[in-house]
Scaffold this motif. Sequence first.
Motif, PDB file in Angstrom:
ATOM      1  N   THR A  11      40.950  55.361  56.986  1.00 61.56           N
ATOM      2  CA  THR A  11      40.090  54.191  56.825  1.00 61.56           C
ATOM      3  C   THR A  11      38.746  54.626  56.247  1.00 61.56           C
ATOM      4  O   THR A  11      38.204  53.970  55.348  1.00 61.56           O
ATOM      5  N   LYS A  12      38.221  55.744  56.729  1.00 64.97           N
ATOM      6  CA  LYS A  12      36.965  56.287  56.183  1.00 64.97           C
ATOM      7  C   LYS A  12      37.144  56.619  54.704  1.00 64.97           C
ATOM      8  O   LYS A  12      36.291  56.289  53.869  1.00 64.97           O
ATOM      9  N   ASN A  13      38.243  57.276  54.353  1.00 65.80           N
ATOM     10  CA  ASN A  13      38.516  57.623  52.956  1.00 65.80           C
ATOM     11  C   ASN A  13      38.521  56.361  52.089  1.00 65.80           C
ATOM     12  O   ASN A  13      37.921  56.322  51.014  1.00 65.80           O
ATOM     13  N   PHE A  14      39.195  55.332  52.580  1.00 64.81           N
ATOM     14  CA  PHE A  14      39.244  54.062  51.862  1.00 64.81           C
ATOM     15  C   PHE A  14      37.838  53.491  51.676  1.00 64.81           C
ATOM     16  O   PHE A  14      37.454  53.086  50.579  1.00 64.81           O
ATOM     17  N   GLN A  15      37.062  53.468  52.742  1.00 64.51           N
ATOM     18  CA  GLN A  15      35.709  52.914  52.680  1.00 64.51           C
ATOM     19  C   GLN A  15      34.819  53.699  51.725  1.00 64.51           C
ATOM     20  O   GLN A  15      33.996  53.112  51.019  1.00 64.51           O
ATOM     21  N   VAL A  16      34.996  55.007  51.687  1.00 62.22           N
ATOM     22  CA  VAL A  16      34.214  55.844  50.783  1.00 62.22           C
ATOM     23  C   VAL A  16      34.499  55.486  49.329  1.00 62.22           C
ATOM     24  O   VAL A  16      33.585  55.355  48.511  1.00 62.22           O
ATOM     25  N   VAL A  25      39.906  49.036  46.848  1.00 58.58           N
ATOM     26  CA  VAL A  25      39.639  50.119  45.898  1.00 58.58           C
ATOM     27  C   VAL A  25      40.318  49.734  44.588  1.00 58.58           C
ATOM     28  O   VAL A  25      41.499  49.385  44.569  1.00 58.58           O
ATOM     29  N   GLU A  26      39.525  49.770  43.529  1.00 56.46           N
ATOM     30  CA  GLU A  26      39.990  49.419  42.195  1.00 56.46           C
ATOM     31  C   GLU A  26      39.584  50.522  41.235  1.00 56.46           C
ATOM     32  O   GLU A  26      38.741  51.370  41.567  1.00 56.46           O
ATOM     33  N   GLN A  27      40.128  50.489  40.037  1.00 57.78           N
ATOM     34  CA  GLN A  27      39.735  51.464  39.026  1.00 57.78           C
ATOM     35  C   GLN A  27      38.218  51.424  38.830  1.00 57.78           C
ATOM     36  O   GLN A  27      37.593  52.469  38.638  1.00 57.78           O
ATOM     37  N   ALA A  28      37.626  50.243  38.912  1.00 56.61           N
ATOM     38  CA  ALA A  28      36.178  50.112  38.737  1.00 56.61           C
ATOM     39  C   ALA A  28      35.400  50.952  39.746  1.00 56.61           C
ATOM     40  O   ALA A  28      34.316  51.466  39.423  1.00 56.61           O
ATOM     41  N   ASP A  29      35.930  51.125  40.959  1.00 60.25           N
ATOM     42  CA  ASP A  29      35.257  51.956  41.958  1.00 60.25           C
ATOM     43  C   ASP A  29      35.216  53.416  41.525  1.00 60.25           C
ATOM     44  O   ASP A  29      34.187  54.081  41.667  1.00 60.25           O
ATOM     45  N   LEU A  30      36.327  53.902  41.003  1.00 62.73           N
ATOM     46  CA  LEU A  30      36.376  55.291  40.555  1.00 62.73           C
ATOM     47  C   LEU A  30      35.490  55.484  39.323  1.00 62.73           C
ATOM     48  O   LEU A  30      34.817  56.507  39.187  1.00 62.73           O
ATOM     49  N   GLU A  31      35.472  54.498  38.453  1.00 65.15           N
ATOM     50  CA  GLU A  31      34.602  54.559  37.277  1.00 65.15           C
ATOM     51  C   GLU A  31      33.133  54.546  37.697  1.00 65.15           C
ATOM     52  O   GLU A  31      32.315  55.269  37.127  1.00 65.15           O
ATOM     53  N   LEU A  32      32.802  53.745  38.708  1.00 64.41           N
ATOM     54  CA  LEU A  32      31.434  53.693  39.217  1.00 64.41           C
ATOM     55  C   LEU A  32      31.024  55.039  39.807  1.00 64.41           C
ATOM     56  O   LEU A  32      29.893  55.498  39.604  1.00 64.41           O
ATOM     57  N   ASP A  73      48.619  44.024  42.310  1.00 65.50           N
ATOM     58  CA  ASP A  73      47.528  43.155  41.851  1.00 65.50           C
ATOM     59  C   ASP A  73      46.357  43.916  41.222  1.00 65.50           C
ATOM     60  O   ASP A  73      45.316  43.335  40.930  1.00 65.50           O
ATOM     61  N   GLY A  74      46.528  45.227  41.025  1.00 63.58           N
ATOM     62  CA  GLY A  74      45.486  46.009  40.373  1.00 63.58           C
ATOM     63  C   GLY A  74      44.385  46.490  41.291  1.00 63.58           C
ATOM     64  O   GLY A  74      43.392  47.053  40.836  1.00 63.58           O
ATOM     65  N   LYS A  75      44.564  46.272  42.585  1.00 66.26           N
ATOM     66  CA  LYS A  75      43.597  46.762  43.565  1.00 66.26           C
ATOM     67  C   LYS A  75      44.347  47.179  44.823  1.00 66.26           C
ATOM     68  O   LYS A  75      45.445  46.709  45.087  1.00 66.26           O
ATOM     69  N   VAL A  76      43.739  48.067  45.568  1.00 63.19           N
ATOM     70  CA  VAL A  76      44.371  48.578  46.783  1.00 63.19           C
ATOM     71  C   VAL A  76      43.578  48.077  47.982  1.00 63.19           C
ATOM     72  O   VAL A  76      42.378  48.332  48.092  1.00 63.19           O
ATOM     73  N   GLU A  77      44.257  47.365  48.843  1.00 64.03           N
ATOM     74  CA  GLU A  77      43.658  46.906  50.086  1.00 64.03           C
ATOM     75  C   GLU A  77      43.941  47.937  51.173  1.00 64.03           C
ATOM     76  O   GLU A  77      44.856  48.756  51.049  1.00 64.03           O
ATOM     77  N   LEU A  78      43.148  47.906  52.236  1.00 61.33           N
ATOM     78  CA  LEU A  78      43.247  48.915  53.289  1.00 61.33           C
ATOM     79  C   LEU A  78      44.663  49.051  53.831  1.00 61.33           C
ATOM     80  O   LEU A  78      45.169  50.170  53.947  1.00 61.33           O
ATOM     81  N   GLU A  79      45.326  47.957  54.161  1.00 66.06           N
ATOM     82  CA  GLU A  79      46.664  48.059  54.751  1.00 66.06           C
ATOM     83  C   GLU A  79      47.675  48.650  53.772  1.00 66.06           C
ATOM     84  O   GLU A  79      48.575  49.382  54.187  1.00 66.06           O
TER      85      GLU A  79
END
Length: 185
Positions: A11-16, A25-32, A73-79
């Motif tokens: 969960t921490k990894n996801f939040q980070v 988490v989306e590609q935009a997060d990694l790009e940011l 859907d192009g994004k990853v939700e926590l679950e």
Amino acid sequence: MLSELLRKKHTKNFQVYDVNKNGCVEQADLELCAQNISALRGIKTGTSEFDNIMIKYVAIWNDFWLPADINGDGKVELEEYLTVANKSIENFANSANLQESHAAKVTAIFTCLDADGNGQISLAEYKQYFTALGLGEKVAEEAFVRLDEDGDDVLSLEEYIERSKEFHTSDDPNAPGNWLYGSYQ
């Protein structure tokens, strides 16, 4: 099923990596993240240095996060992420493919963090990483001390891979790798 400890760490990894804090988490997060690291180092958009960092973070999205997009859907939700993490952890010890994939992801991150290219991550470089992720320098200092188990004031690639493996797969509450992103609590 993930243990309570592994669920907290993942969960921490996801939040980070939910850098823009929109709950997925989306590609935009990694790009940011790539943009933040580049900006902290004074690397301008459009340079080969910037492109190299961006390519590595987009690859982390494609190779690590995108496969966790169960509903497509192009994004990853926590679950979704926790479901895939559970399956990966269950198979990690017996899967050379999962181990190689993990090492490749960690190596890509390591090369982005190793700003001076000396094959080691210093505390200053780790602080940059934590700042880029929005975690802060004080958290980086506390984490770095715990990750640097041999006390030589740097993290080698081998140490970083091992600490990341501990973070992602170990149920040992005292494993140094639990501090990869600061306290998971």
